[in-house]
Design a protein around this motif. Sequence first.
Motif: not given
Length: 386
Positions: A240, A290, A293-294
């Motif tokens: 992230l 992103l 990581g989410l």
Amino acid sequence: MTQPVKIKPDLEFIKELQEVGGESLKKCYQCATCSVACPISPHSQPYPRKEMVWAQWGLKDKLMTDPDIWLCHNCGNCSDLCPRGASPSDLISAVRNMVYKKLSAPSIIGKWLSSPVYLPILIAIPAILFFIVWKIMANAWHGGQMIPSGKIVYGNIFYGNYTIDPIFGAVFLFVAFTFWNGSRKLIKSFKPEGTTLVLGKQKHWVYHLIDVIKDEIATHKKFQDCGSDKSERKLGHMSLFYGFIALMIVTGTIAVGHWGGYIIPAISIHTPLEWFNPIKILANVGTILLLIGLTLLTKRRLALEPKKTQSHWYDWYLLYVIWAVGITGVLSQILRLANIPNLAFPVYYLHLIAVFMLIAYLPWSKLGHLVYRTVALTYVRSIGRR
């Protein structure tokens, strides 16, 4: 003879603390298991036992100005091993959340972020703003057509020169000032009454800042010392973090190329970019990081045991907003490439709303720890406490 010290508990503070994540603090009976269990707690005056005492007694000023609340990485070891289920890590997180809202002005935004009841207000501000922009630009350049015909270029309806760039430029300055002012207040709160604070007495504070970035931020090295799920948690946070860094570089490069191109044509950059443009590749890599990581962090939060640790709206809000940014961003690109304007422009409009909610409310959200935690850790290292 030593004079007795009167302690006046702040009962309202105890109530507020329980409402934002410290509801189990009264279960604590001071066995000190939490301080023993924490592998990164300092040997001298370890946390979080003393913080649990202060919380139970309602010592607001002492707890809210405690540098040690920023040392905790919320791995959950203390909550897992607590024989009473007092969840010390939840309490530390709750206190930090309260500090975020106290440091950043206007405080009303912090109140809005504390409950889903206020979510419509947070959405309405950018929704109305960008709808007005959309309507004005449609009337000015496309004869009132909200969905312009021809090749999809988002900049043809949400003009960067006149709308998006000035709006987000102003938002960036507002957020930067808020963080600067909040950081100044945070450092001041650590200063013992009547003393002069000198950061980096032995070494300049910049040295300690670099040390914090190297040990705490860039490598997430501390994550390796705590938590049974340390590998997944570390990978999620780092994915992230570096996804954000990549997208920030892309945004900054495009902004410099766009505006700088008026002065130096050789550096001019205009969107949409070709697929194999290095900036476009970095943007797509950043988006993938992103989303990875989410996914990992959302999965971890869903797997938490409610009896040991609680997830609150303040935790979920940030994940929801970043998911909204990622999904609408990906869909905006797919719909543009598929040339479906009736969906592409509304989805891009939602993307702008999500990005605004992420950036404009940053100092009051949980992501504010990127700045405030860095400032606090720089301070504690400068006084020799790690």
